[in-house]
Design a protein around this motif. Structure first.
Motif, mmCIF file in Angstrom:
data_model
loop_
_atom_site.group_PDB
_atom_site.id
_atom_site.type_symbol
_atom_site.label_atom_id
_atom_site.label_comp_id
_atom_site.label_asym_id
_atom_site.label_seq_id
_atom_site.Cartn_x
_atom_site.Cartn_y
_atom_site.Cartn_z
ATOM 1 N N UNK A 71 86.069 33.748 45.095
ATOM 2 C CA UNK A 71 86.023 32.275 45.138
ATOM 3 C C UNK A 71 84.717 31.771 45.756
ATOM 4 N N UNK A 72 83.917 32.690 46.306
ATOM 5 C CA UNK A 72 82.651 32.295 46.945
ATOM 6 C C UNK A 72 81.472 32.771 46.115
ATOM 7 N N UNK A 73 80.341 32.067 46.209
ATOM 8 C CA UNK A 73 79.130 32.525 45.534
ATOM 9 C C UNK A 73 78.597 33.767 46.256
ATOM 10 N N UNK A 115 66.848 37.178 53.051
ATOM 11 C CA UNK A 115 66.219 38.456 53.439
ATOM 12 C C UNK A 115 67.048 39.632 52.927
ATOM 13 N N UNK A 116 68.383 39.525 53.174
ATOM 14 C CA UNK A 116 69.283 40.613 52.765
ATOM 15 C C UNK A 116 69.299 40.745 51.245
ATOM 16 N N UNK A 117 69.337 39.585 50.566
ATOM 17 C CA UNK A 117 69.353 39.630 49.094
ATOM 18 C C UNK A 117 68.034 40.171 48.550
ATOM 19 N N UNK A 118 66.941 39.842 49.246
ATOM 20 C CA UNK A 118 65.627 40.345 48.821
ATOM 21 C C UNK A 118 65.578 41.874 48.970
ATOM 22 N N UNK A 126 67.631 38.033 44.940
ATOM 23 C CA UNK A 126 67.437 36.658 45.434
ATOM 24 C C UNK A 126 67.839 35.606 44.395
ATOM 25 N N UNK A 127 67.720 35.965 43.113
ATOM 26 C CA UNK A 127 68.062 34.991 42.060
ATOM 27 C C UNK A 127 69.567 34.772 41.929
ATOM 28 N N UNK A 182 71.728 34.104 44.293
ATOM 29 C CA UNK A 182 72.291 33.399 45.450
ATOM 30 C C UNK A 182 73.433 32.459 45.059
ATOM 31 N N UNK A 183 73.236 31.703 43.987
ATOM 32 C CA UNK A 183 74.224 30.680 43.607
ATOM 33 C C UNK A 183 75.272 31.204 42.628
ATOM 34 N N UNK A 184 75.129 32.459 42.192
ATOM 35 C CA UNK A 184 76.070 32.982 41.190
ATOM 36 C C UNK A 184 77.408 33.361 41.815
ATOM 37 N N UNK A 185 78.460 33.237 41.014
ATOM 38 C CA UNK A 185 79.763 33.765 41.433
ATOM 39 C C UNK A 185 79.807 35.253 41.094
#
Lengths: 244, 256
Positions: free
Chosen positions: A89-91, A117-120, A125-126, A128-131
């Motif tokens: 339910x969260x991105x 930073x963690x996503x990088x 990083x792209x 971030x907003x995806x489910x």
């Protein structure tokens, strides 16, 4: 882990099993499917408690702690799940931010920066907003890694990080684990069946068989082990002491 | 011997279940008492559990009120007591049918949704992931749903009461030519404020039953999709039985 015994109903999964994880190293646990490898990770994280024996994290027996005390210990340990187990339910960004929002007093700006930073670190990083439902299998695993490392834990537990992935993504995941270890330091325990990946990243390898650790040594020594069970497993042979 | 064995197992299962629901409830109430409530998630759950249930609650209440009015108006006109129809509809609605039918409808919609969502989270290891992050599923998932339904079910019950009485009033006028003023006057004479409050007390208890049974069923899901299905069915059936049983006890205590 010292003399740990654990049964699910009638089935004894671990019997007097002992394993001393080397601090600062990557330790891979190998073994047959259903041998209890993932169970060991859950014991190390305090998600399961043994029927007998002790599990020590930094010298403290987590088996005799209250759940609140175990939650404190868990802040220093992260478990990366086989199927990532992101909250659907969260991105991705919200998933990775979750432990920071719950356990720290960082501002939203600091949380966002730490999450990025963690996503990088995992090349996402792209996303971030995806489910989670919008990501591929390999991206899900890496998003799970990002959530596991965002709090900079002292111990990261990876449950089958390369299972079900194609060889290219498997290499990518293996590289990611090595890069994270180089960047963050700390200790890692990896459960895997993927031998090339294991020997690419492991400092130590432990083999679990019939409820106990039957071999535990550096990756090179395990690779050339004369233990017939280890040798049969590494060769993938049907002939040998392992019953098929 | 087999009979005895089955009886023993059933008894053990019953106490295990009752104990599990009680512990989960105590843990959740403990978090609520310490105000460890996730406000954003609670608002979101108010919309999902409460606002999205309005249509189904209104339709159920409307037709129930209309049927009570239809049946009582028939008899009342025949015996010359048409002035009591409003009272009959309001009395039955506010004290019994409003809270109970609203709870039953919401149990079907919301109890099943909670069990399905939490059950799916169990089988996809999301609950284990929360625990591994040092987060308590009770605080993270159960408390927002419980808080939301404790706020929304009484509101839905008030809606249901009003709509049911309005539906009954319309049928009484259309079918038995009972004037609105006569109907409303009868309503005012037959119920008072404490009746409404007691009906709302029931809805608090029902909200707790719906959420706790749904959450416990969901969180104790075993296996895959089949386990989720069983959890959902169990949540709805058990919640409805408990709503009926507790309604009897509450009616006895509040109105008896």
């Amino acid at each position: 882990m010292v003399d740990v015994t654990l049964a699910f109903g009638e089935r004894v999964v671990l019997k007097d099993c002992s394993l001393d994880i080397v601090e600062g190293a990557i330790t891979c646990i190998i073994g047959l499917s259903g041998a209890g490898k993932s169970t060991i990770l859950r014991l190390l994280d305090g998600l399961l408690l043994p029927d007998a024996g002790h599990v020590y994290v930094r010298g403290k027996d987590i088996c005799h702690m209250t759940e609140e005390q175990r939650n404190e210990v868990r802040k220093k340990i992260s478990l990366s799940f086989q199927f990532s187990a992101l909250l659907d339910s969260l991105t991705v960004g919200e998933n990775v931010a979750l432990p920071l929002r719950e356990h720290t007093r960082l501002s939203e700006a600091e949380i966002r920066r730490t999450v990025m930073d963690a996503l990088e670190s995992v090349g996402l990083t792209d996303a971030y907003e995806n489910l989670p439902a919008e990501l591929s299998g390999g991206m899900l695993k890496r998003a799970g890694f990002a959530r596991a490392i965002v709090t900079r834990p002292e111990l990261v537990l990876y449950d089958e990080p390369t299972t079900g992935l194609d060889p290219i993504v498997t290499n990518l995941i293996t590289d990611t684990i090595l890069r994270l270890r180089a960047k963050l330091g700390g200790t890692a325990v990896v459960i895997s069946h993927d031998l090339p990946s294991i020997f690419a990243m492991a400092d130590y390898v432990a083999m679990l068989f019939e409820g106990g650790i039957i071999a535990y040594d550096t990756a090179d020594r395990i690779r050339s082990s004369r233990n017939p069970i280890v040798a049969q497993f590494l060769e993938g042979s049907e002939v040998g002491p392992i019953p098929i | 011997m087999k009979m005895l064995d089955r009886f023993g197992r059933a008894t053990t299962n019953f106490f295990e279940y009752a104990g599990g629901v009680t512990l989960l409830s105590a843990e959740s109430v403990g978090f609520m008492a310490r105000l460890r409530i996730r406000a954003g998630e609670t608002v979101s759950q108010c919309a999902i559990l409460g606002v999205q249930s309005i249509v189904i609650v209104i339709l159920t209440a409307l037709f129930t009120g209309m049927v009570i009015s239809l049946e009582s108006a028939q008899q009342a006109v025949a015996y010359g007591f048409s002035g009591f129809v409003g009272g009959a509809v309001a009395y039955g609605t506010v004290r019994e049918l409003g809270p109970m039918l609203t709870a039953v409808v919401v149990a079907g919609r919301v109890g099943s949704a909670i069990a399905a969502e939490l059950g799916s989270m169990v089988v996809t290891e999301q609950i284990e992931a929360l625990r591994s992050m040092g987060l308590q599923p009770a605080r993270f998932l159960v408390v927002p749903r419980l808080t939301a339904l404790l706020l929304m079910l009484p509101l839905l019950t008030i809606f249901a009461d009003v709509v049911s009485i309005a539906g009954g009033m319309w049928v009484a006028q259309a079918y038995a030519h009972i004037p609105y003023a006569t109907f409303l006057s009868s309503v005012r004479q037959s119920i008072d404020f404490p009746d409404v409050v007691k009906g709302l007390i029931k809805s608090f208890v029902f909200a707790t039953i719906i959420v706790m049974v749904g959450a416990y069923q969901g969180l104790s899901t075993r296996g895959g999709a089949a386990g989720v299905g069983q959890a959902v069915t169990g949540a709805v059936v058990l919640a409805i039985i408990l709503i009926f049983a507790s309604n009897f006890v509450l009616s006895f205590l509040l109105f008896g």
